[in-house]
Write a protein that holds these residues in place. Sequence first.
Motif, PDB file in Angstrom:
ATOM      1  N   PHE A 133      -7.003   0.419  -2.938  1.00  0.00           N
ATOM      2  CA  PHE A 133      -6.218  -0.526  -3.733  1.00  0.00           C
ATOM      3  C   PHE A 133      -6.784  -1.939  -3.566  1.00  0.00           C
ATOM      4  O   PHE A 133      -7.165  -2.325  -2.470  1.00  0.00           O
ATOM      5  CB  PHE A 133      -4.762  -0.569  -3.267  1.00  0.00           C
ATOM      6  N   LEU A 154       2.404  16.114  -1.169  1.00  0.00           N
ATOM      7  CA  LEU A 154       2.315  14.761  -0.622  1.00  0.00           C
ATOM      8  C   LEU A 154       0.843  14.358  -0.653  1.00  0.00           C
ATOM      9  O   LEU A 154       0.008  15.090  -0.139  1.00  0.00           O
ATOM     10  CB  LEU A 154       2.794  14.819   0.830  1.00  0.00           C
ATOM     11  N   PRO A 155       0.499  13.215  -1.240  1.00  0.00           N
ATOM     12  CA  PRO A 155      -0.928  12.892  -1.322  1.00  0.00           C
ATOM     13  C   PRO A 155      -1.549  12.660   0.049  1.00  0.00           C
ATOM     14  O   PRO A 155      -0.918  12.107   0.951  1.00  0.00           O
ATOM     15  CB  PRO A 155      -0.952  11.605  -2.157  1.00  0.00           C
ATOM     16  N   SER A 156      -2.786  13.099   0.191  1.00  0.00           N
ATOM     17  CA  SER A 156      -3.553  12.814   1.406  1.00  0.00           C
ATOM     18  C   SER A 156      -4.521  11.682   1.093  1.00  0.00           C
ATOM     19  O   SER A 156      -4.536  11.145  -0.027  1.00  0.00           O
ATOM     20  CB  SER A 156      -4.321  14.059   1.851  1.00  0.00           C
ATOM     21  N   ALA A 208       1.386   4.220  -2.899  1.00  0.00           N
ATOM     22  CA  ALA A 208       1.115   5.645  -2.670  1.00  0.00           C
ATOM     23  C   ALA A 208       2.265   6.493  -3.181  1.00  0.00           C
ATOM     24  O   ALA A 208       2.051   7.535  -3.833  1.00  0.00           O
ATOM     25  CB  ALA A 208       0.885   5.889  -1.180  1.00  0.00           C
ATOM     26  N   GLN A 209       3.493   6.049  -2.925  1.00  0.00           N
ATOM     27  CA  GLN A 209       4.637   6.870  -3.342  1.00  0.00           C
ATOM     28  C   GLN A 209       4.845   6.822  -4.851  1.00  0.00           C
ATOM     29  O   GLN A 209       5.222   7.815  -5.465  1.00  0.00           O
ATOM     30  CB  GLN A 209       5.895   6.435  -2.584  1.00  0.00           C
ATOM     31  N   LEU A 216      -5.804   9.413  -3.019  1.00  0.00           N
ATOM     32  CA  LEU A 216      -5.434   8.038  -3.354  1.00  0.00           C
ATOM     33  C   LEU A 216      -6.670   7.152  -3.389  1.00  0.00           C
ATOM     34  O   LEU A 216      -7.626   7.378  -2.648  1.00  0.00           O
ATOM     35  CB  LEU A 216      -4.425   7.494  -2.333  1.00  0.00           C
ATOM     36  N   PRO A 217      -6.642   6.131  -4.232  1.00  0.00           N
ATOM     37  CA  PRO A 217      -7.803   5.248  -4.336  1.00  0.00           C
ATOM     38  C   PRO A 217      -7.741   4.120  -3.321  1.00  0.00           C
ATOM     39  O   PRO A 217      -6.754   3.963  -2.595  1.00  0.00           O
ATOM     40  CB  PRO A 217      -7.629   4.673  -5.747  1.00  0.00           C
ATOM     41  N   HIS A 255       0.829  -1.215   0.000  1.00  0.00           N
ATOM     42  CA  HIS A 255       0.000   0.000   0.000  1.00  0.00           C
ATOM     43  C   HIS A 255       0.862   1.264   0.000  1.00  0.00           C
ATOM     44  O   HIS A 255       0.642   2.189  -0.779  1.00  0.00           O
ATOM     45  CB  HIS A 255      -0.871   0.048   1.260  1.00  0.00           C
ATOM     46  N   GLY A 256       1.814   1.297   0.917  1.00  0.00           N
ATOM     47  CA  GLY A 256       2.631   2.499   1.041  1.00  0.00           C
ATOM     48  C   GLY A 256       3.490   2.730  -0.188  1.00  0.00           C
ATOM     49  O   GLY A 256       3.696   3.871  -0.619  1.00  0.00           O
TER      50      GLY A 256
END
Lengths: 190, 814
Positions: free
Chosen positions: B742, B733-735, B704-705, B739-740, B700-701
């Motif tokens: 996953f 930096l996305p909050s 995100a990056q 982000l969807p 997941h992390g």
Amino acid sequence: MSQISVEVDGVTYSDMVEPRTLLVQYLRENLGKVGTVIGCDTSNCGSCTVLLDGRSVKSCSVLAVQADGHKVTTIEGLATDGQLHPVQKAFHNQHALQCGFCTPGMIMATCGLLGENPSPTEEEVREGLEGNLCRCTGYQNIVKAVLEAAPEVAQMSAGESPVEPATQPAGQRAHTTTGEAAAASVGGAS
Amino acid sequence: MTAVEDRPGDVIQDSPSGGAAGRELGRARRRKEDGRLITGRTKWTDNIVLPGMLHLAMVRSPYAHARITSIDTSAAQGAPNVVAVLTGRDLDDEQGGLPNAWPVTPDQKAPRHPALAVDEVTFAGEAVAVVAARTAAAARDAAELVDVEYEELPVVLDLEEAVTDGAPLAHPSLGTNVSAHWVFDSAEAGTGDDVEQAIARAREDGIVIERRFRQQRLIPAFMEPRSTVVDPTGEQLTMWSATQIPHILRVMLAMVTGIPESKIRVIAPDVGGGFGGKLQVTPEEVTTLLVARRLRKPCKLTETRTESMMVAHHGRDQVQRLTLAATKDGRVTGLKVDLLADMGAYLGLVTSGVPILGAFMFNAIYKFPAYRFECTNVFTNKAWTDAYRGAGRPEATFAIERMMDELAAELGEDPLAVRERNWIRHEEFPFTTVAGLEYDSGNYEAATSRAVELFDYEGLRREQAERRERHDPVQLGIGVSTFTEMCGLAPSRVLGSLSYGAGGWEAASIRMLPTGKVEVVTGSSAHGQGHETAWSQIVAERLGVPFEDVEVLHGDTQVAHKGMDTYGSRSLAVGGIAVVQAADKVVEKARTVAAHLLEADPADIEFTDGRLSVAGTDKGMTLQEIALAVFAAHNMPDGVEPSIDADAVYDPDNFSFPHGTHLCATEVDTETGAVRIRRYVCVDDVGEVVNPLIVEGQVHGGLAQGIAQALYEEAIHDDQGTLTTATFVDYLLPSAVDLPHFVTDRTTTPSSTNPLGVKGVGEAGTIASTPAVVNAVLDAVRHLGVEDIQMPMTPQRVWRAIQEAVPVAQEESR
């Protein structure tokens, strides 16, 4: 210097502070409440989120003098009587943290969010936590944790405020001890 | 296979087979480390307060390139509560130069890298002086009072301009902006054919695709700003630092400062994320050490977020030129890669080696016969680059996965079909690649078919066609990324052949305490990965002791005296194996003692579920009973030491090669340029899994990056070299809303190169996801004539690309 009196995690403190002192600096440097952390200088990351009279605030955006006469709850005061708060439990259960630096703020923001919206949708959770940044998790497990915690928090709220420990004079209530016991209850849990 | 679409609210259940000893691996244990993290009892470096401790603040250059003509510290010296103000010149006899551990070529050029600049600054934010004061506020106030006079020098910022004749020089004393030129050629290496011939043949009778891609500069942006505390008052000098690499840091501090290594203790307490960004020996660490030593007082330096964004090393930043040759039926016959890699102003610990790690990954999962990689490492007047999650491999994966989509577009074929035609089939493993690596295992077919199924690939393709048909303003695109990577850094001899300055082994020790508890000491240094939990599971499984009885110790050179630390997805595949080997040694030592105590032949002693027993009898002892007997040592076999503790150092034979298939569907609003990720499915194969919860979290992390690189993040400098994205206001930096949700799944093809069958997972999501998203956006607008959009694909860039492409599309339709 200004005289302030603030109740933090159920204990009332009286201190002289520089007027420019931020609440987060007061918590960390004067009170040793280092569970609340600083992640940015622009109020974007939310790592320093605490509850002020039950509502979530970024403690880098509040002056210590503004907290005079108010109640502050930090991550260190959330567990009571050795029991984790439902939000803490859900973060553990859903693996909603990795490095854990954003976690205190994320948990406190969740408490604030659930105080305002006891049964949020996934979308509302994402919007509600928009002001808290996490670099590790991609947020998915955080969202799951918030949704898992919501019903139990709502149940607690049916009684009284879940996030404001009862006011007690300094020294009578050892939150550190109860917090550590709560932390220990996680070790080895599966 | 594990959890499929775990919608919010679902909980990954603890494995039903869990519970008994020997059933720990694969179990979704909740993490041991969470207890302190969720209750605010974490030990961050910035929490540390020592008696008489001073606080430091840096004075930093506002100019990207300038000569320091004078520094007046008198006003700062006289400010309240200030103890000392020291400049680079004041410390120059002691500060040496910060280390670069990876001289990629024998003639690599590298400027001296002082912790505090002395005569010249070469990027904006470089430290020139330091203030020590009784409070952090006093130190910062006084830093403002240090009066530095600069004479500005010409700056070079653009990577391509930097290598042109007459460009300003980032370091005039070097006489060039080129640090090194590194080449791999499959014909020269004997691993494949000549790429120029392949390209010439394709020009004649095939397909040649040439592209230039820009890998923008990124900022690792770990959530915990870096902090260092140094206590010089003990017999040993102790440094606490928010670092990924306490062991390497200790060695390097000894080399830089001349302090005997045995007089330095480094502690990485709880560390709030790293992502490669804390894989460094920093000017801040060295400065804090030097000031503390000089003033004989404990000192702390905690950076602000803006300082962190400006001077903590950046990542990526390459210009990639690729030429791909293929036959008319879409079989790739060769790939030529020409890179410019931005080092920034200095060579940090592994700056120069990062693009070289990519050299082995441009061929990815494909088996084309000819390959050439050339990289020019270039200096500019910007913060130096270094490792950032994936380090070299995301750049390579992005480029090849973009090229495969370009090939599919050229052929008018499905991008999955083109990939399948070129990838290594599962029965072809082990497979030696054109870059010379041996991939031990993989099953790209299985991961891809699972991903296609979860994604509803056909359904989304149909919807895409319908939207195109009706000229929907919101167009749908599908992006594919079938990746592999080399991780588990790394076999020491391979690192040696690449001129890296150290090895790639890892150490572990197991201490069997007399009360039956077990201490595991690991040289891996976790900063969010969950080693305390995963290592406990490994030891509980291997020794048959309760998970709860295992304590994992790490991150302190006095406790874990030997280690190579955590980066490159190496902890489990290297450090975890060292733990396994130490555990196996414990059992062997216990076997000797058990045989003696049970009056049996060691060969007749069986070990199951934590108990050593004499075969065919009910005589036996638990490992804990033996630990107590050895503690007392009243009845040991002759010549046997009274200890069943064990150490192990594991040096892998090979890298590990996780792989996977990532599919992304994006909706692109052609009227606004806005991109929304509609669906993201990834099926990763990371071999055997110790803890599926931790693996999923890493994925997941990582996603995100990687998605953030595709859509949101970019370090931008103005034309003077000032970083204009130095806060979280400007650096996106996305909050949670960006982000969807996953959908993740796994296939399991065990690694054959280590006894657990594990591969790394830390970087996989980041490596795979960027091209999946970019390919998806381009797939949505390619029919409008858009061929490329530079990352991050902001609404403005997408909208502009569509506007500029419209005439072309109209032209075609006439």
